[in-house]
Motif scaffolding. Structure first.
Motif, PDB file in Angstrom:
ATOM      1  N   ILE A 245       0.840  -1.204   0.000  1.00  0.00           N
ATOM      2  CA  ILE A 245       0.000   0.000   0.000  1.00  0.00           C
ATOM      3  C   ILE A 245       0.873   1.250   0.000  1.00  0.00           C
ATOM      4  CG2 ILE A 245      -1.694   1.317   1.310  1.00  0.00           C
ATOM      5  CD1 ILE A 245      -2.873  -1.087  -0.033  1.00  0.00           C
ATOM      6  N   LEU A 246       1.942   1.232   0.782  1.00  0.00           N
ATOM      7  CA  LEU A 246       2.865   2.382   0.785  1.00  0.00           C
ATOM      8  C   LEU A 246       3.452   2.613  -0.600  1.00  0.00           C
ATOM      9  CD1 LEU A 246       4.816   1.857   4.147  1.00  0.00           C
ATOM     10  CD2 LEU A 246       3.111   3.601   3.649  1.00  0.00           C
ATOM     11  N   LEU A 247       3.864   1.530  -1.258  1.00  0.00           N
ATOM     12  CA  LEU A 247       4.418   1.667  -2.601  1.00  0.00           C
ATOM     13  C   LEU A 247       3.367   2.173  -3.583  1.00  0.00           C
ATOM     14  CD1 LEU A 247       6.628  -1.553  -2.966  1.00  0.00           C
ATOM     15  CD2 LEU A 247       7.340   0.759  -2.335  1.00  0.00           C
ATOM     16  N   ALA A 248       2.123   1.696  -3.446  1.00  0.00           N
ATOM     17  CA  ALA A 248       1.060   2.105  -4.364  1.00  0.00           C
ATOM     18  C   ALA A 248       0.769   3.600  -4.237  1.00  0.00           C
ATOM     19  CB  ALA A 248      -0.204   1.290  -4.089  1.00  0.00           C
ATOM     20  N   ILE A 249       0.710   4.102  -3.000  1.00  0.00           N
ATOM     21  CA  ILE A 249       0.475   5.535  -2.807  1.00  0.00           C
ATOM     22  C   ILE A 249       1.632   6.335  -3.398  1.00  0.00           C
ATOM     23  CG2 ILE A 249       0.059   7.343  -1.103  1.00  0.00           C
ATOM     24  CD1 ILE A 249      -0.964   5.182   0.793  1.00  0.00           C
ATOM     25  N   ASN A 250       2.842   5.835  -3.195  1.00  0.00           N
ATOM     26  CA  ASN A 250       4.024   6.521  -3.726  1.00  0.00           C
ATOM     27  C   ASN A 250       4.022   6.513  -5.256  1.00  0.00           C
ATOM     28  OD1 ASN A 250       6.519   7.767  -3.923  1.00  0.00           O
ATOM     29  ND2 ASN A 250       7.488   6.452  -2.418  1.00  0.00           N
ATOM     30  N   LEU A 251       3.682   5.374  -5.850  1.00  0.00           N
ATOM     31  CA  LEU A 251       3.631   5.284  -7.303  1.00  0.00           C
ATOM     32  C   LEU A 251       2.563   6.198  -7.883  1.00  0.00           C
ATOM     33  CD1 LEU A 251       4.073   1.437  -7.890  1.00  0.00           C
ATOM     34  CD2 LEU A 251       5.631   3.248  -8.602  1.00  0.00           C
ATOM     35  N   GLN A 252       1.517   6.463  -7.096  1.00  0.00           N
ATOM     36  CA  GLN A 252       0.450   7.352  -7.569  1.00  0.00           C
ATOM     37  C   GLN A 252       0.990   8.746  -7.878  1.00  0.00           C
ATOM     38  OE1 GLN A 252      -2.756   6.444  -7.938  1.00  0.00           O
ATOM     39  NE2 GLN A 252      -3.918   8.341  -7.976  1.00  0.00           N
ATOM     40  N   THR A 253       2.030   9.156  -7.151  1.00  0.00           N
ATOM     41  CA  THR A 253       2.581  10.490  -7.390  1.00  0.00           C
ATOM     42  C   THR A 253       3.239  10.589  -8.766  1.00  0.00           C
ATOM     43  OG1 THR A 253       4.719   9.928  -6.382  1.00  0.00           O
ATOM     44  CG2 THR A 253       3.013  10.792  -4.920  1.00  0.00           C
ATOM     45  N   SER A 254       3.636   9.445  -9.345  1.00  0.00           N
ATOM     46  CA  SER A 254       4.279   9.504 -10.663  1.00  0.00           C
ATOM     47  C   SER A 254       3.319   9.992 -11.737  1.00  0.00           C
ATOM     48  CB  SER A 254       4.828   8.121 -11.043  1.00  0.00           C
ATOM     49  OG  SER A 254       3.783   7.192 -11.266  1.00  0.00           O
ATOM     50  N   PHE A 255       2.012   9.888 -11.504  1.00  0.00           N
ATOM     51  CA  PHE A 255       1.032  10.391 -12.469  1.00  0.00           C
ATOM     52  C   PHE A 255       0.967  11.919 -12.453  1.00  0.00           C
ATOM     53  CE2 PHE A 255      -0.424   6.060 -11.901  1.00  0.00           C
ATOM     54  CZ  PHE A 255      -0.856   5.706 -13.164  1.00  0.00           C
ATOM     55  N   MET A 256       1.434  12.536 -11.347  1.00  0.00           N
ATOM     56  CA  MET A 256       1.293  13.982 -11.203  1.00  0.00           C
ATOM     57  C   MET A 256       2.621  14.717 -11.142  1.00  0.00           C
ATOM     58  SD  MET A 256      -1.783  14.219  -8.421  1.00  0.00           S
ATOM     59  CE  MET A 256      -0.833  13.305  -7.212  1.00  0.00           C
ATOM     60  N   SER A 257       3.708  14.002 -11.000  1.00  0.00           N
ATOM     61  CA  SER A 257       4.998  14.671 -10.832  1.00  0.00           C
ATOM     62  C   SER A 257       5.545  15.111 -12.178  1.00  0.00           C
ATOM     63  CB  SER A 257       5.990  13.736 -10.125  1.00  0.00           C
ATOM     64  OG  SER A 257       6.062  12.489 -10.797  1.00  0.00           O
ATOM     65  N   PRO A 258       5.868  16.392 -12.333  1.00  0.00           N
ATOM     66  CA  PRO A 258       6.432  16.878 -13.596  1.00  0.00           C
ATOM     67  C   PRO A 258       7.841  16.334 -13.796  1.00  0.00           C
ATOM     68  CG  PRO A 258       6.427  18.611 -11.919  1.00  0.00           C
ATOM     69  CD  PRO A 258       5.722  17.439 -11.323  1.00  0.00           C
ATOM     70  N   PRO A 259       8.322  16.246 -15.021  1.00  0.00           N
ATOM     71  CA  PRO A 259       7.653  16.744 -16.240  1.00  0.00           C
ATOM     72  C   PRO A 259       6.870  15.694 -17.011  1.00  0.00           C
ATOM     73  CG  PRO A 259       9.941  16.264 -16.718  1.00  0.00           C
ATOM     74  CD  PRO A 259       9.733  15.902 -15.267  1.00  0.00           C
ATOM     75  N   PHE A 260       6.867  14.413 -16.557  1.00  0.00           N
ATOM     76  CA  PHE A 260       6.288  13.346 -17.370  1.00  0.00           C
ATOM     77  C   PHE A 260       5.050  12.717 -16.755  1.00  0.00           C
ATOM     78  CE2 PHE A 260      10.929  13.145 -18.433  1.00  0.00           C
ATOM     79  CZ  PHE A 260      10.806  13.681 -19.696  1.00  0.00           C
ATOM     80  N   GLY A 261       4.378  13.404 -15.820  1.00  0.00           N
ATOM     81  CA  GLY A 261       3.179  12.837 -15.217  1.00  0.00           C
ATOM     82  C   GLY A 261       2.035  12.745 -16.214  1.00  0.00           C
ATOM     83  N   PHE A 262       1.395  11.578 -16.288  1.00  0.00           N
ATOM     84  CA  PHE A 262       0.298  11.389 -17.231  1.00  0.00           C
ATOM     85  C   PHE A 262      -0.840  12.369 -16.975  1.00  0.00           C
ATOM     86  CE2 PHE A 262       1.366   6.660 -18.132  1.00  0.00           C
ATOM     87  CZ  PHE A 262       2.284   7.066 -19.078  1.00  0.00           C
ATOM     88  N   SER A 263      -1.181  12.596 -15.705  1.00  0.00           N
ATOM     89  CA  SER A 263      -2.289  13.500 -15.382  1.00  0.00           C
ATOM     90  C   SER A 263      -2.005  14.912 -15.887  1.00  0.00           C
ATOM     91  CB  SER A 263      -2.522  13.519 -13.870  1.00  0.00           C
ATOM     92  OG  SER A 263      -2.917  12.252 -13.398  1.00  0.00           O
ATOM     93  N   LEU A 264      -0.751  15.321 -15.860  1.00  0.00           N
ATOM     94  CA  LEU A 264      -0.395  16.647 -16.359  1.00  0.00           C
ATOM     95  C   LEU A 264      -0.644  16.743 -17.869  1.00  0.00           C
ATOM     96  CD1 LEU A 264       2.988  17.136 -14.463  1.00  0.00           C
ATOM     97  CD2 LEU A 264       0.689  17.750 -13.718  1.00  0.00           C
ATOM     98  N   PHE A 265      -0.323  15.666 -18.583  1.00  0.00           N
ATOM     99  CA  PHE A 265      -0.578  15.654 -20.020  1.00  0.00           C
ATOM    100  C   PHE A 265      -2.079  15.684 -20.312  1.00  0.00           C
ATOM    101  CE2 PHE A 265       3.673  13.276 -20.484  1.00  0.00           C
ATOM    102  CZ  PHE A 265       4.350  14.480 -20.616  1.00  0.00           C
ATOM    103  N   PHE A 266      -2.847  14.926 -19.511  1.00  0.00           N
ATOM    104  CA  PHE A 266      -4.300  14.907 -19.711  1.00  0.00           C
ATOM    105  C   PHE A 266      -4.875  16.310 -19.522  1.00  0.00           C
ATOM    106  CE2 PHE A 266      -4.153  10.300 -18.011  1.00  0.00           C
ATOM    107  CZ  PHE A 266      -3.706   9.863 -19.253  1.00  0.00           C
ATOM    108  N   LEU A 267      -4.453  16.981 -18.446  1.00  0.00           N
ATOM    109  CA  LEU A 267      -4.977  18.317 -18.165  1.00  0.00           C
ATOM    110  C   LEU A 267      -4.520  19.317 -19.230  1.00  0.00           C
ATOM    111  CD1 LEU A 267      -6.644  19.996 -16.254  1.00  0.00           C
ATOM    112  CD2 LEU A 267      -4.611  20.361 -14.846  1.00  0.00           C
ATOM    113  N   ARG A 268      -3.279  19.174 -19.677  1.00  0.00           N
ATOM    114  CA  ARG A 268      -2.765  20.077 -20.702  1.00  0.00           C
ATOM    115  C   ARG A 268      -3.568  19.938 -22.004  1.00  0.00           C
ATOM    116  NH1 ARG A 268      -0.794  24.665 -20.819  1.00  0.00           N
ATOM    117  NH2 ARG A 268      -2.925  24.685 -21.580  1.00  0.00           N
ATOM    118  N   SER A 269      -4.045  18.742 -22.297  1.00  0.00           N
ATOM    119  CA  SER A 269      -4.761  18.502 -23.550  1.00  0.00           C
ATOM    120  C   SER A 269      -6.152  19.120 -23.553  1.00  0.00           C
ATOM    121  CB  SER A 269      -4.864  16.992 -23.818  1.00  0.00           C
ATOM    122  OG  SER A 269      -5.684  16.371 -22.836  1.00  0.00           O
TER     123      SER A 269
END
Length: 354
Positions: A245-269
């Motif tokens: 669970i600790l690793l999963a929460i930590n990995l979740q940040t990779s979706f939002m951490s710049p410059p390659f976070g997927f969520s950032l690309f989604f919002l930018r689009s």
């Protein structure tokens, strides 16, 4: 639930301290009647209808009852909203109708995928298939399903599946090579030799995954790095569910951490980069820059890190739903095996608990 609660609390506090950062909808966008009273009443009735439906189901089919609870409640809400919209009966305000008809179908789709998995009615593969069928049905009902869109979706899905498959192949080749030169033993000794024991191990691993999340997506981290952490974690006596669970929460940040976070690309689009005219208020609003998106995501990354600290300090926050482990009695199991009858006159080999 903890993460969602933290997000909601942050938005609530921000709306009080900086109300200009999230202005209310103008009256012209709320529709006639405005207000949310009818929406709250419908929410209460939907919950009641769902609970009454689930009570009818026998206790030994609790999973079916949970599915009926969500399905019947959502169906009731949509039915009332449709009746109110097309018959002009004053059952719901215009705003409540919009909320129900826009919000409930996507939530139903999420439940169709994740809900069926969580209640044990479907495997992840079956849940994905249900999600695909549900998406096609929603697109058809909303009259947005076109051959061109369907073809593009299939192609994008094939590209993504191929992308993931090649990552798996590459990760497997790397792992075999790494294990072939005893690299896993070197990593294990390195991690076990960290100062601080269990705490030092958790701090180092957490920091490493957080930093890697800035330049790698979770696929590479999950398939290459995480398997190397299991043996050291077991050696240190760390609970693997809690550690996962600790690793999963930590990995979740990779979706939002710049410059390659997927969520950032989604919002930018979807966020306009140039000044635009707001359809609801008619006012000219400034565009959203990439730097603004990066700054806006920082509080949410901080909340992830805060949740990691909470879960690390209070493991009971995620282990509260653990079921009691059933301890098998060796003698009673051996007796049960000994009492098995012959099948078709064919003698069975002796069975034992060992």
């Amino acid at each position: 639930l903890l993460l969602i609660g933290m997000f909601a609390l942050y938005v609530l506090i921000l709306s009080i301290l900086r109300p200009k950062s999230m202005p209310a909808l103008p009256p012209s966008a709320r529709g006639e009647g405005g207000g949310v009273t009818s929406l709250l009443v419908l929410l209460g009735l939907s919950v009641a209808v769902g609970i009454l439906t689930s009570i009818i189901v026998p206790e030994d089919n609790a999973n079916v009852g949970q599915v009926l609870y969500g399905t019947v409640g959502a169906t009731f809400a949509i039915t009332v909203a449709l009746i109110s919209k097309y018959t002009r009966l004053p059952l719901l305000s215009e705003l409540a109708q919009r909320v129900i008809l826009v919000l409930v179908p996507p939530l139903g789709l999420i439940f169709l995928v994740l809900g069926t998995i969580l209640v044990g009615l479907a495997t992840p593969t079956e849940g994905g298939a249900l999600g695909s069928v549900g998406t096609i049905i929603l697109a058809t009902l909303s009259r947005r399903l076109t051959w061109a869109g369907f073809r593009e979706t299939v192609l994008n899905t094939a590209e993504l599946a191929t992308f993931v498959m090649f990552i798996l192949v590459g990760a497997r080749i790397f792992s075999l090579t790494f294990y072939g030169v005893d690299g896993h033993l070197w990593v294990e000794e390195l991690l076990l030799g960290l100062p601080g024991g269990e705490i030092g191990f958790l701090l180092f691993v957490g920091g490493l995954i957080f930093v890697l999340g800035f330049v790698l997506d979770f696929y590479e981290i999950a398939f290459i790095l995480v398997p190397l952490l299991i043996i050291p974690a077991q050696t240190l006596g760390i609970d693997l569910i809690w550690f996962g669970i600790l690793l999963a929460i930590n990995l979740q940040t990779s979706f939002m951490s710049p410059p390659f976070g997927f969520s950032l690309f989604f919002l930018r689009s979807v966020a306009p980069s140039k000044p635009y005219k707001d359809a609801a208020s008619g006012a000219m609003l400034p565009g959203v820059s990439t730097a603004t998106i990066y700054r806006g995501v920082l509080p949410f990354i901080a909340m992830h890190l805060l949740l990691i600290g909470i879960v690390a300090a209070f493991p009971q926050t995620i282990r509260v739903f653990d079921k009691e482990v059933v301890q098998l009695d060796k003698d009673s199991v051996d007796d049960a095996f000994d009492s098995l009858p012959d099948i078709g006159g064919i003698g069975l080999p002796p069975l034992s608990f060992d």
